[in-house]
Design an enzyme around this catalytic site. Structure first.
Site, PDB file in Angstrom:
ATOM      1  CG  HIS A 170      -2.014  -1.079   1.109  1.00  0.00           C
ATOM      2  ND1 HIS A 170      -2.801  -1.478   2.169  1.00  0.00           N
ATOM      3  CD2 HIS A 170      -2.406  -1.843   0.057  1.00  0.00           C
ATOM      4  CE1 HIS A 170      -3.628  -2.439   1.769  1.00  0.00           C
ATOM      5  NE2 HIS A 170      -3.402  -2.687   0.500  1.00  0.00           N
ATOM      6  CB  CYS A 192       4.211  18.652  -9.128  1.00  0.00           C
ATOM      7  SG  CYS A 192       5.385  17.811 -10.178  1.00  0.00           S
ATOM      8  CG  ASN A 195      -6.045 -10.222  14.920  1.00  0.00           C
ATOM      9  OD1 ASN A 195      -6.486  -9.670  15.924  1.00  0.00           O
ATOM     10  ND2 ASN A 195      -6.215  -9.734  13.705  1.00  0.00           N
ATOM     11  CB  CYS A 240       3.407  19.022 -14.048  1.00  0.00           C
ATOM     12  SG  CYS A 240       2.450  18.339 -12.683  1.00  0.00           S
ATOM     13  CB  THR A 289      -3.915  -7.958   8.472  1.00  0.00           C
ATOM     14  OG1 THR A 289      -4.868  -7.526   7.496  1.00  0.00           O
ATOM     15  CG2 THR A 289      -3.515  -9.389   8.200  1.00  0.00           C
TER      16      THR A 289
HETATM   17  P1  OAD Z   1      -7.338  -3.344  10.345  1.00  0.00           P
HETATM   18  O1  OAD Z   1      -7.557  -2.162  11.226  1.00  0.00           O
HETATM   19  O2  OAD Z   1      -8.428  -3.715   9.414  1.00  0.00           O
HETATM   20  O3  OAD Z   1      -6.997  -4.611  11.240  1.00  0.00           O
HETATM   21  C1  OAD Z   1      -6.046  -4.556  12.250  1.00  0.00           C
HETATM   22  C2  OAD Z   1      -6.064  -5.873  12.984  1.00  0.00           C
HETATM   23  O4  OAD Z   1      -5.011  -5.841  13.941  1.00  0.00           O
HETATM   24  C3  OAD Z   1      -7.354  -6.159  13.739  1.00  0.00           C
HETATM   25  O5  OAD Z   1      -7.866  -7.433  13.330  1.00  0.00           O
HETATM   26  C4  OAD Z   1      -6.920  -6.193  15.211  1.00  0.00           C
HETATM   27  O6  OAD Z   1      -7.613  -7.177  15.972  1.00  0.00           O
HETATM   28  C5  OAD Z   1      -5.447  -6.545  15.084  1.00  0.00           C
HETATM   29  N1  OAD Z   1      -4.620  -6.092  16.208  1.00  0.00           N
HETATM   30  C6  OAD Z   1      -4.799  -5.042  17.057  1.00  0.00           C
HETATM   31  N2  OAD Z   1      -3.810  -4.977  17.962  1.00  0.00           N
HETATM   32  C7  OAD Z   1      -2.955  -5.996  17.688  1.00  0.00           C
HETATM   33  C8  OAD Z   1      -1.746  -6.460  18.270  1.00  0.00           C
HETATM   34  N3  OAD Z   1      -1.191  -5.855  19.323  1.00  0.00           N
HETATM   35  N4  OAD Z   1      -1.144  -7.543  17.710  1.00  0.00           N
HETATM   36  C9  OAD Z   1      -1.700  -8.168  16.646  1.00  0.00           C
HETATM   37  N5  OAD Z   1      -2.828  -7.773  16.052  1.00  0.00           N
HETATM   38  C10 OAD Z   1      -3.468  -6.710  16.558  1.00  0.00           C
HETATM   39  O7  OAD Z   1      -5.953  -3.072   9.576  1.00  0.00           O
HETATM   40  P2  OAD Z   1      -5.382  -3.818   8.266  1.00  0.00           P
HETATM   41  O8  OAD Z   1      -5.867  -5.212   8.192  1.00  0.00           O
HETATM   42  O9  OAD Z   1      -3.932  -3.541   8.226  1.00  0.00           O
HETATM   43  O10 OAD Z   1      -5.449   0.384   3.461  1.00  0.00           O
HETATM   44  O11 OAD Z   1      -6.104  -2.963   7.147  1.00  0.00           O
HETATM   45  C11 OAD Z   1      -5.811  -3.220   5.799  1.00  0.00           C
HETATM   46  C12 OAD Z   1      -5.888  -1.948   4.998  1.00  0.00           C
HETATM   47  O12 OAD Z   1      -7.154  -1.293   5.236  1.00  0.00           O
HETATM   48  C13 OAD Z   1      -4.873  -0.880   5.386  1.00  0.00           C
HETATM   49  O13 OAD Z   1      -3.609  -1.087   4.789  1.00  0.00           O
HETATM   50  C14 OAD Z   1      -5.516   0.378   4.900  1.00  0.00           C
HETATM   51  C15 OAD Z   1      -6.926   0.133   5.384  1.00  0.00           C
HETATM   52  O14 OAD Z   1      -7.927   0.807   4.713  1.00  0.00           O
HETATM   53  C16 OAD Z   1      -5.363   1.527   2.799  1.00  0.00           C
HETATM   54  O15 OAD Z   1      -5.333   2.624   3.349  1.00  0.00           O
HETATM   55  C17 OAD Z   1      -5.284   1.337   1.325  1.00  0.00           C
END
Ligand code: OAD
Length: 247
Positions: free
Chosen positions: A121, A149, A215, A152, A190
């Site tokens: 990302h 920029c 998680n 441009c 995640t």
């Molecule tokens: P999320 O916020 O969807 O998920 C984060 C996860 O981390 C959750 O399932 C929590 O339970 C878990 N979590 C929290 N604390 C933790 C810890 N100490 N150890 C392990 N896990 C823990 O975030 P992502 O899955 O990263 O994209 O989200 C994916 C994408 O959605 C991001 O990259 C972003 C977002 O929109 C863009 O901005 C394009």
């Protein structure tokens, strides 16, 4: 630290030649960076992604979007890698092949010493031209927000992937190959809600790897995937100790 590691995972860790790891916002939670989808504390509980993380939102209100990313950049600037980032950098040094794939844009894996990180990302520390889509290293600071920029005159934007945009081809292709070829796939911190990253765990499991979710909260995962309900730093440190005990 009392994370229980199932015997099947210990065995897989001992025999794995290629470990692939996908990380998400939960890995940086202990560094003080907010996740996205957690109730109350997640960024998407407080802000609407369609107002801040799309090209349409930027066209409509570039100042708002730039300033929101500026705020997030200020959080990242204060953050330090935590035990999870450090354990992954260490794991990479100990297995013959290791692929680190991240959805995070904070650069904390690299700060912890990880190399060749596949950033699906983008990276919030980089800036690119909204019109030309090329990375811009420096620009003239004026009262203009976002800055312009130097090539441009168009607005600058963060070099992150917004909803509706394609992922960097090299990163997603290499991540897909790693999912197909690895023996052990760890999905750490995640929610597994965002494609195409979310599919990597399933692809790995379908191609014979042992799939593991780390998680504190159980997530939806393919059959056969092991879920370790623990903090990323604790669980990854426990995995390292299990495979390469000290002393
Ligand atoms: P999320 O916020 O969807 O998920 C984060 C996860 O981390 C959750 O399932 C929590 O339970 C878990 N979590 C929290 N604390 C933790 C810890 N100490 N150890 C392990 N896990 C823990 O975030 P992502 O899955 O990263 O994209 O989200 C994916 C994408 O959605 C991001 O990259 C972003 C977002 O929109 C863009 O901005 C394009």
């Amino acid at each position: 630290m009392n994370t229980q590691i199932p015997a099947v995972l210990t065995k897989a860790l001992r025999s794995a030649n290629h470990i692939a790891v996908l990380t998400g916002a939960g890995v940086s939670a202990a560094s003080g960076l907010p996740t996205f989808r957690e109730a109350q504390t997640g960024l998407w509980a407080q802000y609407r992604p369609e107002d801040l993380a799309t090209a349409q939102a930027f066209r409509k209100n570039p100042k708002l979007v730039w300033e929101w990313y500026d705020w997030r950049r200020s959080l990242v600037a204060k953050a330090e890698p935590n035990a999870a980032h450090i354990a992954l950098a260490e794991m990479a040094r100990r297995v013959s092949k290791f692929t680190l794939i991240t959805q995070n844009v904070d650069g904390l894996h690299q700060q912890a010493g990880s190399v060749d990180v596949l950033e699906l990302h983008g990276n919030i520390g980089r800036t690119k031209c909204f019109h030309e889509n090329v990375v811009i290293e420096s620009w003239l600071e004026t009262d203009e927000v976002p800055p312009l920029c130097p090539r441009c005159g168009g607005p600058l934007r963060p070099d992150v992937v917004w909803f509706g945009e394609s992922l960097p081809k090299h990163a997603i292709d290499a991540a897909g190959q790693a999912a197909i070829n690895c023996d052990l796939f760890l999905s750490v911190g995640t929610s597994g809600m965002v494609e195409p990253a979310a599919s990597l765990l399933r692809v790995a499991a379908e191609h014979g790897a042992l799939g593991v979710v780390i998680n504190p909260t159980r997530i939806h995962a393919p059959a056969g995937v092991i879920q370790i309900e623990a903090d990323a730093g604790e669980a990854l440190t426990a995995l390292l100790d299990q495979r390469w005990p000290q002393g």
